[in-house]
Motif scaffolding. Structure first.
Motif, PDB file in Angstrom:
ATOM      1  N   GLY A  98       1.229   3.600   1.966  1.00 48.59           N
ATOM      2  CA  GLY A  98       1.906   3.910   3.223  1.00 48.59           C
ATOM      3  C   GLY A  98       3.072   3.000   3.536  1.00 48.59           C
ATOM      4  O   GLY A  98       3.679   3.119   4.606  1.00 48.59           O
ATOM      5  N   PRO A 141       0.822  -1.219   0.000  1.00 50.71           N
ATOM      6  CA  PRO A 141       0.000   0.000   0.000  1.00 50.71           C
ATOM      7  C   PRO A 141       0.852   1.264   0.000  1.00 50.71           C
ATOM      8  O   PRO A 141       2.054   1.226   0.306  1.00 50.71           O
ATOM      9  CB  PRO A 141      -0.807  -0.121   1.296  1.00 50.71           C
ATOM     10  CG  PRO A 141      -0.779  -1.560   1.651  1.00 50.71           C
ATOM     11  CD  PRO A 141       0.510  -2.103   1.134  1.00 50.71           C
ATOM     12  N   ASP A 158       4.685   0.075   6.931  1.00 43.70           N
ATOM     13  CA  ASP A 158       4.050   0.625   8.136  1.00 43.70           C
ATOM     14  C   ASP A 158       2.529   0.543   8.020  1.00 43.70           C
ATOM     15  O   ASP A 158       1.833   0.274   9.014  1.00 43.70           O
ATOM     16  CB  ASP A 158       4.470   2.072   8.361  1.00 43.70           C
ATOM     17  CG  ASP A 158       5.900   2.191   8.856  1.00 43.70           C
ATOM     18  OD1 ASP A 158       6.458   1.164   9.300  1.00 43.70           O
ATOM     19  OD2 ASP A 158       6.454   3.298   8.785  1.00 43.70           O
ATOM     20  N   GLU A 159       2.017   0.775   6.814  1.00 44.46           N
ATOM     21  CA  GLU A 159       0.566   0.679   6.602  1.00 44.46           C
ATOM     22  C   GLU A 159       0.096  -0.753   6.782  1.00 44.46           C
ATOM     23  O   GLU A 159      -0.988  -1.004   7.335  1.00 44.46           O
ATOM     24  CB  GLU A 159       0.203   1.200   5.216  1.00 44.46           C
ATOM     25  CG  GLU A 159      -1.276   1.074   4.859  1.00 44.46           C
ATOM     26  CD  GLU A 159      -2.187   1.868   5.793  1.00 44.46           C
ATOM     27  OE1 GLU A 159      -3.391   1.536   5.841  1.00 44.46           O
ATOM     28  OE2 GLU A 159      -1.712   2.805   6.465  1.00 44.46           O
ATOM     29  N   ASN A 163      -0.127  -1.328  10.370  1.00 49.81           N
ATOM     30  CA  ASN A 163      -1.307  -0.644  10.917  1.00 49.81           C
ATOM     31  C   ASN A 163      -2.564  -1.483  10.698  1.00 49.81           C
ATOM     32  O   ASN A 163      -3.412  -1.598  11.594  1.00 49.81           O
ATOM     33  CB  ASN A 163      -1.487   0.719  10.254  1.00 49.81           C
ATOM     34  CG  ASN A 163      -0.452   1.732  10.704  1.00 49.81           C
ATOM     35  OD1 ASN A 163       0.147   1.582  11.768  1.00 49.81           O
ATOM     36  ND2 ASN A 163      -0.233   2.757   9.897  1.00 49.81           N
ATOM     37  N   LEU A 164      -2.682  -2.066   9.509  1.00 52.54           N
ATOM     38  CA  LEU A 164      -3.829  -2.937   9.228  1.00 52.54           C
ATOM     39  C   LEU A 164      -3.826  -4.157  10.140  1.00 52.54           C
ATOM     40  O   LEU A 164      -4.867  -4.598  10.610  1.00 52.54           O
ATOM     41  CB  LEU A 164      -3.807  -3.372   7.757  1.00 52.54           C
ATOM     42  CG  LEU A 164      -4.030  -2.274   6.726  1.00 52.54           C
ATOM     43  CD1 LEU A 164      -3.775  -2.804   5.320  1.00 52.54           C
ATOM     44  CD2 LEU A 164      -5.444  -1.707   6.831  1.00 52.54           C
TER      45      LEU A 164
END
Length: 278
Positions: free
Chosen positions: A77, A75, A80-81, A84-85
């Motif tokens: 981001g 993704p 890190d994204e 986060n998910l």
């Protein structure tokens, strides 16, 4: 068969799926196909997985497929994204979507690879590490492709314990329970064993890995042994001193093979030499 077979890695995209292919030594005519999916932990890309587990001594094409949300499909981001998910909802926002998409896109990707690399309709082996093992297990349970042999490393044999491991207060819902049920391969052992012929299944764990991975792997081994006619076609190998990852962080680019990966490579190679294309 390709007349220009090289031992150098071949990279490309097959039916929308990025891959790294390692040709068999001595040419690919009559060689089986081994398809592998990487981990969320290092190695977390197809190129890094190919470096960690090159399986050089298997007389087969080894093709490493990138998972959705990883590698070139990360993704906006970045990783890190992805994390986060995972923190928001590991089942509904990460593992469920990634594994289900990877399994759904596998048949078309494999067909495209056979055409592009001129790989014949030979036997198929599958390899998966951690999250990638859930892709291989889903294909084994649901029969989307014919599989002769499988090697599952640090496997996600049951999703529920893994979700609880990452989030001890994971908020189960009807939707997440449905995904976890689909990814409960201990409960689905009869579907795997019901394939004809019964696929050879190897499970590889590390004795320093979390119980959420080791204990369901042992349970899956036991469930399959209860259902298999030939008990030599099911095995669990516990690697002393090994944790979960198969490469050093960050695990995105190819890197030198670690000692743990070298041991896993040897175990998986021996399994496929015994059970693939025989």
């Amino acid at each position: 068969m390709r007349s220009d077979v090289t031992r150098e890695p071949i990279t490309g995209v097959a039916a929308g799926v990025p891959y790294v292919a390692l040709p068999p030594a001595g040419g690919g005519e009559g060689a089986p196909l081994v398809v592998a999916w990487h981990l969320m932990d290092p190695p977390r890309s197809e190129a890094a997985m190919a470096a960690a587990l090159p399986l050089t001594e298997i007389p087969a094409w080894r093709v490493y497929l990138g998972l959705p949300m990883f590698g070139s499909r990360t993704p906006a981001g970045g990783f890190d994204e992805v994390m986060n998910l995972c923190a928001e909802d590991i089942v509904l926002k990460l593992m469920g979507p990634v594994v289900q998409q990877a399994a759904a896109e596998a048949p078309a990707a494999i067909a495209a690879l056979r055409a592009e690399l001129q790989i014949g309709d030979w036997p198929v082996g599958v390899v998966g590490g951690s999250m990638g093992s859930a892709v291989a297990l889903l294909l084994l349970a649901e029969g989307a492709i014919p599989v002769e042999a499988a090697a599952l490393v640090s496997p996600v044999s049951q999703l529920a314990p893994v979700a609880q491991y990452f989030n001890g207060s994971y908020p189960w819902t009807e939707g997440s329970r449905s995904v976890a049920q689909r990814f409960d391969f201990v409960a689905r052992a009869a579907e795997i064993a019901g394939r004809d012929p019964q696929p050879a299944v190897l499970l590889v764990t590390g004795n320093r890995d979390a119980d959420a991975f080791r204990e369901p792997a042992a349970a899956l081994r036991d469930a399959l042994l209860d259902l298999y006619a030939d008990l030599e076609r099911v095995s669990l190998v516990n690697v002393p001193g090994m944790g979960h990852a198969l490469a050093e962080a960050p695990g995105i680019e190819p890197a030198p093979q670690t000692a743990d990966a070298r041991r896993v490579d040897a175990v998986v190679t021996e399994w496929f030499r015994r059970h693939l294309g025989r």
